[in-house]
Design an enzyme around this catalytic site. Structure first.
Site, PDB file in Angstrom:
ATOM      1  N   HIS A   1      16.864   3.575 -11.231  1.00  0.00           N
ATOM      2  CA  HIS A   1      17.500   3.271 -12.511  1.00  0.00           C
ATOM      3  C   HIS A   1      16.560   2.467 -13.416  1.00  0.00           C
ATOM      4  CE1 HIS A   1      21.225   4.228 -10.278  1.00  0.00           C
ATOM      5  NE2 HIS A   1      21.692   4.544 -11.448  1.00  0.00           N
ATOM      6  N   GLY A   2      15.703   1.685 -12.823  1.00  0.00           N
ATOM      7  CA  GLY A   2      14.773   0.871 -13.597  1.00  0.00           C
ATOM      8  C   GLY A   2      14.165  -0.193 -12.706  1.00  0.00           C
TER       9      GLY A   2
END
Lengths: 50, 394
Positions: free
Chosen positions: B320-321
């Site tokens: 996701h990051g």
């Protein structure tokens, strides 16, 4: 252990009527909702940012 | 025009392409679909078209040919496996650079052209899943070469390019050869999904987003307000992403493809493990098929299988990051799945659903997944504000 009885099948005509009604209502509501907030930007979908 | 399923111009063009295919001869569907997809993506985001088409033609296609030749031609599966692994690591390295640059602005890219291209690139995280699936399928199956056109169409498919659902190459390839006929039933089904998606995003998710912002604006929170906030946030993510998935599936149908479902009654899940089989289903399926099973899966046995599931959720968080909240989110879900794995928690069979015990498990699962949503708040300050609220009763 309990088992639920099988659901009766929705007649095709009723299902079609339901879907068309839903589509028209959703489109109408979406347009009214958006128009009521003209100028207020809606954020893009969350996952687009990933 | 932007590459978004909320951009009216992009939606209108998608609809026009879907309807136009009614008049395209059956043998021209493949080329029409590819040209329309490339044209739409090119108009909406030239950088996305350049990077994804470039990688597909210059990296994926020749690598898949080489894997296929080694695996099925020369019968050298070990060398094919090493090539597959190297190619996958190369793709992951590109994504790590992309994520690092997005979150931290890598100094050697500065504010130059590379940074500008990476900044405007859309859907690369999802392209990575499709790219790995494409290579892996050429390792697993002896797929006859059809040239790069189907691959390009797969990579640039416009209704799913930004955020999935993650399509599988072998399914896409079969459907490209025999697209869904554009009849009244398909028009109705697609129209229903598109309008439901718009309603979920523009009305329900929009209202819930406003509720979250209003609660955050109160300043200091107590436990009830924090609980209300995470409940709104949880529902917001559901209606946002399920709404997006409806649009992607609806437009995918118009374009002749059956796009996989992404949500299957996730709120009825009785464990976090079951929740992930019903929420963002195409992502869970991808990790199961490409990571969990190839690395041993349930054959590893209790603790080791649970540890592998934990590692996958941790990686999923980082996907996701590369930030602290996403790392915490991965640890939270991973540790829940790990504990359920070593305790041998199993889903409640459909016939046995009901009663206090069942609903208690449903409530516990929803409470835990809703709590995890707090790590998706837009800032660390907001996350801290809500977490502090949970330990404040005044």
């Amino acid at each position: 252990m309990t088992t639920s009885p099988p659901r009766p099948r929705t007649p095709a005509a009723t299902a079609t009527l339901w879907k068309w009604s839903w589509m028209l209502a959703a489109l109408f509501w979406t347009l009214v909702y958006r128009l009521a907030r003209a100028g207020g930007a809606v954020q893009d979908f969350v996952y687009v940012n990933f | 025009m932007s590459l978004s399923l909320l951009d009216p111009a992009f939606l209108a063009l998608l609809l026009a392409v879907g309807l136009l295919r009614r008049w395209v001869p059956a043998r021209g569907h493949g080329h029409f679909g590819l040209l329309a997809s490339a044209g739409l993506i090119g108009l909406a985001s030239p950088a996305t078209l350049a990077v994804i088409a470039g990688l597909a033609l210059g990296y994926l296609y020749p690598t898949a040919l080489a894997i296929r030749r080694l695996r099925w031609g020369r019968q050298q599966p070990l060398r094919a496996r090493w090539l597959l692994l190297a190619a996958v690591l190369g793709l992951v390295a590109i994504m790590v650079v992309f994520k690092l640059d997005r979150h931290f602005t890598l100094p050697w890219f500065g504010e130059g052209r590379v940074h500008a291209v990476l900044g405007s690139l859309i859907g690369f995280s999802y392209f990575l899943f499709k790219a790995i699936n494409y290579l892996y399928m050429h390792y697993l199956l002896d797929l006859p070469d059809r040239g790069p056109a189907t691959l390009l169409h797969f990579a640039l498919f416009p209704s799913t390019i930004t955020s999935g659902p993650i399509q599988k190459y072998q399914e896409f390839r079969a459907q490209a050869a025999a697209p869904l006929p554009l009849d009244r039933a398909l028009l109705l089904a697609s129209g229903y999904r598109v309008t439901r998606g718009l309603f979920r995003k523009l009305c329900l998710a929009y209202a819930l987003d406003g509720a979250v912002a209003a609660i955050l604006a109160r300043g200091e929170l107590n436990a009830p307000w924090s609980a209300l906030l995470v409940a709104c946030l949880y529902l917001y993510f559901y209606f946002d992403f399920a709404g997006y998935s409806d649009l992607a599936i609806g437009f995918g149908g118009l374009l002749g493809f059956k796009v996989p479902e992404n949500f299957k009654e996730p709120f009825r899940a009785t464990s976090i493990t079951e929740f992930w089989r019903n929420w963002h289903v195409s992502l869970g399926d991808w990790f199961r098929d490409h990571v969990f099973i190839p690395l041993g899966g349930m054959r590893l046995g209790g603790v080791r299988a649970a540890a592998l599931a934990f590692a996958i959720m941790f990686l999923c968080g980082l996907w996701h990051g590369l930030t602290l909240p996403f790392l915490a989110w991965g640890l939270w879900h991973g540790s829940n799945i790990f504990v359920e794995g070593i305790l041998g928690v199993r889903p409640v069979p459909r016939g046995a659903r009901g009663g206090v015990g069942y609903w208690a498990r449903v409530a516990s699962t929803n409470a835990r997944t809703a709590f995890g949503a707090v790590f998706f708040l837009p800032s660390l300050d907001a996350t801290r504000q809500v977490l502090l609220g949970f330990v404040t009763w005044s």
